[in-house]
Design a protein around this motif. Structure first.
Motif, PDB file in Angstrom:
ATOM      1  N   SER A   1       4.105  10.953   3.284  1.00  0.00           N
ATOM      2  CA  SER A   1       3.402   9.696   3.012  1.00  0.00           C
ATOM      3  C   SER A   1       3.984   8.550   3.826  1.00  0.00           C
ATOM      4  O   SER A   1       3.256   7.696   4.353  1.00  0.00           O
ATOM      5  CB  SER A   1       3.472   9.359   1.518  1.00  0.00           C
ATOM      6  OG  SER A   1       2.739  10.296   0.761  1.00  0.00           O
TER       7      SER A   1
ATOM      8  N   THR B   1       4.481   5.330  -5.565  1.00  0.00           N
ATOM      9  CA  THR B   1       4.530   5.234  -7.028  1.00  0.00           C
ATOM     10  C   THR B   1       3.657   6.303  -7.670  1.00  0.00           C
ATOM     11  O   THR B   1       4.026   6.903  -8.698  1.00  0.00           O
ATOM     12  CB  THR B   1       4.070   3.832  -7.480  1.00  0.00           C
ATOM     13  OG1 THR B   1       4.940   2.855  -6.914  1.00  0.00           O
ATOM     14  CG2 THR B   1       4.108   3.708  -8.990  1.00  0.00           C
ATOM     15  N   THR B   2       2.507   6.547  -7.061  1.00  0.00           N
ATOM     16  CA  THR B   2       1.616   7.596  -7.573  1.00  0.00           C
ATOM     17  C   THR B   2       2.315   8.956  -7.541  1.00  0.00           C
ATOM     18  O   THR B   2       2.207   9.760  -8.482  1.00  0.00           O
ATOM     19  CB  THR B   2       0.328   7.653  -6.739  1.00  0.00           C
ATOM     20  OG1 THR B   2      -0.341   6.381  -6.814  1.00  0.00           O
ATOM     21  CG2 THR B   2      -0.613   8.738  -7.248  1.00  0.00           C
ATOM     22  N   ILE B   3       3.061   9.219  -6.474  1.00  0.00           N
ATOM     23  CA  ILE B   3       3.796  10.492  -6.365  1.00  0.00           C
ATOM     24  C   ILE B   3       4.898  10.569  -7.418  1.00  0.00           C
ATOM     25  O   ILE B   3       5.043  11.560  -8.138  1.00  0.00           O
ATOM     26  CB  ILE B   3       4.393  10.651  -4.955  1.00  0.00           C
ATOM     27  CG1 ILE B   3       3.272  10.766  -3.916  1.00  0.00           C
ATOM     28  CG2 ILE B   3       5.305  11.881  -4.876  1.00  0.00           C
ATOM     29  CD1 ILE B   3       3.763  10.735  -2.480  1.00  0.00           C
ATOM     30  N   TYR B   4       5.679   9.509  -7.544  1.00  0.00           N
ATOM     31  CA  TYR B   4       6.800   9.508  -8.492  1.00  0.00           C
ATOM     32  C   TYR B   4       6.351   9.575  -9.940  1.00  0.00           C
ATOM     33  O   TYR B   4       7.020  10.158 -10.797  1.00  0.00           O
ATOM     34  CB  TYR B   4       7.663   8.252  -8.292  1.00  0.00           C
ATOM     35  CG  TYR B   4       8.452   8.252  -6.997  1.00  0.00           C
ATOM     36  CD1 TYR B   4       9.107   9.408  -6.549  1.00  0.00           C
ATOM     37  CD2 TYR B   4       8.579   7.097  -6.240  1.00  0.00           C
ATOM     38  CE1 TYR B   4       9.833   9.405  -5.371  1.00  0.00           C
ATOM     39  CE2 TYR B   4       9.297   7.080  -5.057  1.00  0.00           C
ATOM     40  CZ  TYR B   4       9.927   8.243  -4.623  1.00  0.00           C
ATOM     41  OH  TYR B   4      10.642   8.243  -3.459  1.00  0.00           O
ATOM     42  N   ASN B   5       5.214   8.946 -10.237  1.00  0.00           N
ATOM     43  CA  ASN B   5       4.728   8.909 -11.616  1.00  0.00           C
ATOM     44  C   ASN B   5       4.069  10.211 -12.065  1.00  0.00           C
ATOM     45  O   ASN B   5       3.734  10.375 -13.237  1.00  0.00           O
ATOM     46  CB  ASN B   5       3.733   7.756 -11.800  1.00  0.00           C
ATOM     47  CG  ASN B   5       4.423   6.402 -11.803  1.00  0.00           C
ATOM     48  OD1 ASN B   5       5.644   6.317 -11.980  1.00  0.00           O
ATOM     49  ND2 ASN B   5       3.657   5.344 -11.593  1.00  0.00           N
ATOM     50  N   ASP B   6       3.858  11.119 -11.137  1.00  0.00           N
ATOM     51  CA  ASP B   6       3.303  12.428 -11.496  1.00  0.00           C
ATOM     52  C   ASP B   6       4.318  13.157 -12.377  1.00  0.00           C
ATOM     53  O   ASP B   6       5.468  13.365 -11.964  1.00  0.00           O
ATOM     54  CB  ASP B   6       3.028  13.221 -10.217  1.00  0.00           C
ATOM     55  CG  ASP B   6       2.281  14.515 -10.497  1.00  0.00           C
ATOM     56  OD1 ASP B   6       2.462  15.088 -11.596  1.00  0.00           O
ATOM     57  OD2 ASP B   6       1.539  14.976  -9.609  1.00  0.00           O
TER      58      ASP B   6
ATOM     59  N   TYR C   1       3.981   1.384  -1.193  1.00  0.00           N
ATOM     60  CA  TYR C   1       4.605   1.452  -2.520  1.00  0.00           C
ATOM     61  C   TYR C   1       3.639   2.062  -3.538  1.00  0.00           C
ATOM     62  O   TYR C   1       4.043   2.839  -4.421  1.00  0.00           O
ATOM     63  CB  TYR C   1       5.026   0.061  -2.999  1.00  0.00           C
ATOM     64  CG  TYR C   1       6.015  -0.639  -2.094  1.00  0.00           C
ATOM     65  CD1 TYR C   1       6.885   0.089  -1.271  1.00  0.00           C
ATOM     66  CD2 TYR C   1       6.093  -2.034  -2.058  1.00  0.00           C
ATOM     67  CE1 TYR C   1       7.780  -0.562  -0.442  1.00  0.00           C
ATOM     68  CE2 TYR C   1       6.987  -2.687  -1.233  1.00  0.00           C
ATOM     69  CZ  TYR C   1       7.832  -1.947  -0.417  1.00  0.00           C
ATOM     70  OH  TYR C   1       8.720  -2.586   0.407  1.00  0.00           O
ATOM     71  N   ARG C   2       2.357   1.702  -3.403  1.00  0.00           N
ATOM     72  CA  ARG C   2       1.371   2.244  -4.342  1.00  0.00           C
ATOM     73  C   ARG C   2       1.272   3.760  -4.198  1.00  0.00           C
ATOM     74  O   ARG C   2       1.241   4.500  -5.204  1.00  0.00           O
ATOM     75  CB  ARG C   2       0.005   1.605  -4.088  1.00  0.00           C
ATOM     76  CG  ARG C   2      -1.078   2.021  -5.077  1.00  0.00           C
ATOM     77  CD  ARG C   2      -2.447   1.570  -4.627  1.00  0.00           C
ATOM     78  NE  ARG C   2      -2.864   2.231  -3.395  1.00  0.00           N
ATOM     79  CZ  ARG C   2      -3.318   3.489  -3.345  1.00  0.00           C
ATOM     80  NH1 ARG C   2      -3.404   4.232  -4.457  1.00  0.00           N
ATOM     81  NH2 ARG C   2      -3.681   4.010  -2.194  1.00  0.00           N
ATOM     82  N   LYS C   3       1.240   4.241  -2.973  1.00  0.00           N
ATOM     83  CA  LYS C   3       1.147   5.684  -2.753  1.00  0.00           C
ATOM     84  C   LYS C   3       2.390   6.399  -3.266  1.00  0.00           C
ATOM     85  O   LYS C   3       2.302   7.457  -3.907  1.00  0.00           O
ATOM     86  CB  LYS C   3       0.974   5.969  -1.255  1.00  0.00           C
ATOM     87  CG  LYS C   3      -0.368   5.521  -0.691  1.00  0.00           C
ATOM     88  CD  LYS C   3      -0.447   5.793   0.812  1.00  0.00           C
ATOM     89  CE  LYS C   3      -1.782   5.323   1.385  1.00  0.00           C
ATOM     90  NZ  LYS C   3      -1.843   5.528   2.854  1.00  0.00           N
TER      91      LYS C   3
ATOM     92  N   LYS D   1       6.371  15.452   0.185  1.00  0.00           N
ATOM     93  CA  LYS D   1       5.224  14.566  -0.004  1.00  0.00           C
ATOM     94  C   LYS D   1       5.609  13.099   0.237  1.00  0.00           C
ATOM     95  O   LYS D   1       4.852  12.323   0.815  1.00  0.00           O
ATOM     96  CB  LYS D   1       4.672  14.720  -1.424  1.00  0.00           C
ATOM     97  CG  LYS D   1       3.976  16.053  -1.686  1.00  0.00           C
ATOM     98  CD  LYS D   1       3.396  16.082  -3.079  1.00  0.00           C
ATOM     99  CE  LYS D   1       2.671  17.396  -3.355  1.00  0.00           C
ATOM    100  NZ  LYS D   1       2.090  17.435  -4.724  1.00  0.00           N
TER     101      LYS D   1
ATOM    102  N   GLU E   1       0.832  -1.199   0.000  1.00  0.00           N
ATOM    103  CA  GLU E   1       0.000   0.000   0.000  1.00  0.00           C
ATOM    104  C   GLU E   1       0.869   1.252   0.000  1.00  0.00           C
ATOM    105  O   GLU E   1       0.574   2.238  -0.697  1.00  0.00           O
ATOM    106  CB  GLU E   1      -0.927  -0.015   1.220  1.00  0.00           C
ATOM    107  CG  GLU E   1      -1.830   1.190   1.367  1.00  0.00           C
ATOM    108  CD  GLU E   1      -2.850   1.330   0.254  1.00  0.00           C
ATOM    109  OE1 GLU E   1      -3.487   2.407   0.167  1.00  0.00           O
ATOM    110  OE2 GLU E   1      -3.019   0.376  -0.541  1.00  0.00           O
TER     111      GLU E   1
END
Length: 417
Positions: free
Chosen positions: A296, A275-280, A271-273, A292, A269
């Motif tokens: 997180s 990854t969402t930040i990095y993929n922005d 890692y998912r959060k 951020k 969970e």
């Protein structure tokens, strides 16, 4: 009550079950079984019961249904708690005593139930069925003697008795006696290696979950080969839950299957959060954006209590629809709203609402609440009620086992490779 009243009571209550009145005299009744065997209620037995009726009002049937208590007598049903260790095997007339009745102000005795105890409970449904079972067993083996009367076969469990004490009321004697008995039970466990358990209620023939099958897979003697490889470690926790008979260990063994995945699912969970930040596309290695990431991570550590970890494991591997269907079927089997009716458990209100978005969270809280109560006995752990292993409390835990067993099964299947 007269002798004739006693005779009428015997005829009425014994005839409701296995026996039929075939003859009677002034102070005897002859019954016949469906198999043709004759047994009698003798004069001695009838008069013994009549004598008991004169003092029956001095007794109370409290604080448990297995107790008999007056101002100077306390007696409670007791059984062996050892399934695999030393077993208490006592014949008629044998006894275990604590203290000396000649020199001590009071003493305690474990032996066959007293005559008053047997007569008080003689027509209790459980006692009646056990009495008739004893008659059938002896008839079947050709050991019954027609000269023996029903009184010989009246069910006589082991009881523990406190003798020599006297109080102003049966309630006060019961309270004092139970304190003494707990010490005696510890002594017999410590000194003789025998675990004895006070029965607080008679065994009732009611469903408690042991015979419930949510998915009845009938493959006969030919089973399918595994289509995947299950995690060997968690499978062993599950197998242990299957083989132990104690409901507490069953519950905890199945819970360990879920607990095994706490960290991995919780980390996923996070890692998912991240990854969402990095993929922005707007992410940069600047303090604003790195904050951020830090926040997180910090929030994840604060939020990752075990109840949340359990919720994440269940949410990932168990279908909410399966849970709803299981709970409905299981409550139908029990004939009670075990999960869906709000009730207090270990100091907290618990209820599983069968509405979308609530089921998994409610299930997680309930399972975790029970697990904590079973594991933590310290009165300083929290201000909730703690679990005390009485027979009634263990029966309640046994009802909870099928739910956590289902969760363990779904997780094992879902995580198979």
């Amino acid at each position: 009550m007269t002798l004739q009243d006693v005779k009428e009571k015997f005829k009425e209550l014994y005839s409701k079950y296995w026996l039929e009145v075939v003859d009677e005299h002034e102070d005897e009744i002859f019954f016949q079984s469906r198999g043709g065997f004759t047994i009698k209620a003798s004069s001695d037995d009838l008069r013994s019961y009549l004598d008991f009726e004169t003092r029956k009002s001095s007794y109370i049937h409290e604080p448990f249904e297995t107790c008999l208590c007056s101002k100077d007598h306390f007696e409670q049903m007791i059984t062996s708690g050892n399934r695999y260790g030393t077993f208490l095997n006592m014949r008629r007339g044998q006894k275990i005593t604590f203290g000396n009745h000649e020199t001590d102000s009071y003493y305690v005795e474990i032996s066959e139930a007293s005559l008053d105890y047997k007569n008080y409970l003689r027509f209790n449904e459980y006692f009646l069925m056990r009495t008739l079972d004893r008659i059938r067993m002896n008839v079947g083996r050709g050991r019954a003697d027609q000269d023996r009367d029903i009184g010989f076969y009246v069910y006589a469990p082991l009881t523990i008795k406190v003798c020599g004490l006297s109080e102003t009321s049966p309630q006060k004697l019961a309270e004092k006696s139970l304190e003494i008995i707990e010490g005696c039970l510890f002594n017999v466990s410590y000194l003789k290696g025998i675990a004895l358990v006070l029965e607080e209620e008679f065994p009732h023939r009611q469903p408690i979950g042991d015979d419930f099958k949510y998915e009845d897979h009938d493959f006969g003697s030919e089973l399918p080969l595994p289509r995947s490889s299950v995690n060997r470690d968690v499978a062993r926790f599950y197998q242990r839950g299957m083989v132990v008979e104690d409901s507490i260990n069953q519950f905890l063994s199945y819970y360990q299957v879920l607990e095994y995945y706490f960290l991995s699912v919780s980390d996923e969970e996070l890692y998912r959060k991240l990854t969402t930040i990095y993929n922005d596309p707007g992410f940069k290695s600047s303090p604003k954006h790195l904050d951020k990431v830090i926040q997180s991570t910090l929030n994840h550590k604060r939020e990752s209590d075990e109840t949340e970890m359990l919720r994440l494991v269940i949410a990932k591997h168990v279908s909410e629809d399966d849970l709803v269907e299981f709970i409905g079927a299981y409550e139908d089997h029990l004939g009670e709203k075990l999960f869906t009716k709000k009730r207090k458990m270990f100091g907290e209100l618990t209820e599983i609402r069968l509405t979308t978005g609530h089921v998994i969270g409610n299930v997680s809280k309930r399972v975790k609440l029970i697990r904590n109560a079973l594991v933590h006995s310290s009165d300083r752990y929290n201000r909730n009620e703690n679990f005390v292993p009485t027979r009634q409390a263990e029966l309640e835990i046994r009802k909870e086992v099928p739910l956590v067993k289902l969760l363990a099964e779904k997780v094992i299947i879902s995580t198979a490779q």
